[in-house]
Design a protein around this motif. Sequence first.
Motif, PDB file in Angstrom:
ATOM      1  N   UNK A 283       0.378  -1.443  -0.084  1.00 46.09           N
ATOM      2  CA  UNK A 283       0.089   0.441   0.093  1.00 46.09           C
ATOM      3  C   UNK A 283       0.842   0.926   0.144  1.00 46.09           C
ATOM      4  N   UNK A 284       0.339   2.301   0.020  1.00 43.05           N
ATOM      5  CA  UNK A 284       0.577   3.974  -0.002  1.00 43.05           C
ATOM      6  C   UNK A 284       1.985   3.842   1.692  1.00 43.05           C
ATOM      7  N   UNK A 285       1.543   3.200   2.107  1.00 46.45           N
ATOM      8  CA  UNK A 285       2.487   3.225   3.591  1.00 46.45           C
ATOM      9  C   UNK A 285       3.052   1.999   3.852  1.00 46.45           C
ATOM     10  N   UNK A 286       3.452   1.752   2.301  1.00 45.56           N
ATOM     11  CA  UNK A 286       4.373   0.426   2.293  1.00 45.56           C
ATOM     12  C   UNK A 286       4.640  -0.726   2.973  1.00 45.56           C
ATOM     13  N   UNK A 287       3.420  -0.866   3.719  1.00 45.97           N
ATOM     14  CA  UNK A 287       3.005  -2.196   3.800  1.00 45.97           C
ATOM     15  C   UNK A 287       1.836  -3.518   3.007  1.00 45.97           C
TER      16      UNK A 287
ATOM     17  N   UNK B 129       3.606   8.498  -1.720  1.00 47.38           N
ATOM     18  CA  UNK B 129       3.323   7.685  -1.807  1.00 47.38           C
ATOM     19  C   UNK B 129       4.002   6.528  -1.983  1.00 47.38           C
ATOM     20  N   UNK B 130       4.111   5.136  -1.160  1.00 49.33           N
ATOM     21  CA  UNK B 130       4.353   3.546  -1.155  1.00 49.33           C
ATOM     22  C   UNK B 130       5.980   4.248  -0.736  1.00 49.33           C
ATOM     23  N   UNK B 131       6.383   5.388   0.078  1.00 47.64           N
ATOM     24  CA  UNK B 131       7.927   5.558   0.497  1.00 47.64           C
ATOM     25  C   UNK B 131       7.570   5.730   1.759  1.00 47.64           C
ATOM     26  N   UNK B 132       8.291   5.504   2.368  1.00 44.28           N
ATOM     27  CA  UNK B 132       8.449   5.805   4.353  1.00 44.28           C
ATOM     28  C   UNK B 132       9.694   6.312   4.354  1.00 44.28           C
ATOM     29  N   UNK B 133      10.170   6.906   5.274  1.00 46.89           N
ATOM     30  CA  UNK B 133      11.180   7.882   5.025  1.00 46.89           C
ATOM     31  C   UNK B 133      10.920   7.741   6.975  1.00 46.89           C
TER      32      UNK B 133
END
Length: 375
Positions: free
Chosen positions: A156-160, A209-213
Amino acid sequence: MAEARSEKLVAELKARAEALGFDAFGITTADARPDLPEKLRVALTEGWHAGMEWMEETEDRRSDPLALWAEARSIILLGVNYGPETDPMALLADRHVGIISAYARNRDYHDIIKGRLKELAGLLARRAGADVKVFVDTAPLMEKPLAEAAGLGWQGKHSVLVSREFGSWLFLGAILTTADLPPDAPHPESCGSCTRCLDVCPTNAFPAPFRLDARKCLAYYSVEHKGPIPREFRAPMANRIYGCDDCLAVCPWNKFASVSREAKLRSRPELERPALAELVGLDDAGFRALFAGSPVKRIGHARFLRNVLIGIGNSGDPALLPAVEARLDHGDPLIRGAAVWALRRLDPHRAEAMRLDRLSREGDSSVRAEWDGVV
């Protein structure tokens, strides 16, 4: 004939996986994601891994399953539903409670899944005469994109990983094998225009979206980070003392998880709503006893109390001041520093009255900075 045997074997493996408590099953080829090296390189170049140096150290193996095991031909991805029975975000309203991420409220999922994976892998080895290796997320394997390739869901857009059946609540494990197994179709990304997971993040940890820092992620700071919590993230932590479920909890696909097969993993009742007043009083032995078998135990007593004291500082409850002051003389500067911050939040006048005397006796520079309010 060979195709029929493969289909029969896969059917047997699926049935056994279900009997073992796995809720999702899919197969992909070992070379299904040639895009992973570039995706990982971008993330590392941008510094999104924060202080998790092990991601850089294992980059070559992490980016390609064949770099882990050149003989691998197929990968079986498996998922276990750990969906909580109540909304984790509801606990944010009760600042006297410490919020432990839903995944950590039971036995360590690494232990739970690895045993099941080994049993299923043993069956595959016997039936196919193939070599097998099992992986949980402590190994340098990118399970989420591989699970997407195996049809379990999509990142998902949260990378999970998000599943149509289980929402954002799946533990993942993998079996690599030299056997050639028929792959499943990859799952298309199905987030549409929804941005709830991005919008709910209290620290804006998603640059896109789809990338978490991870440098802005509360889950990273409360679990992986070893030093003091950076000042700008302390108030946003609220009463989250281990992990952060916000971006998972708001996913609309979770509504289907509530009517799916009953979750096999249940929270330990004592970890669902633990009181901050009780947690702050734990010594090392008490911490180890309460979190025996839990992933929380891995962060150690000092980092755990650091998080609890941040929660207390955000509670607004002066009744917790005695517990905070009792930690001002703790032997670990990480705990002392968090206690100073909590004191300054709950009673700034009391903190200022104590400051000069405490500074004269404090040898640690990070704790001195807390007394001066400049960290």
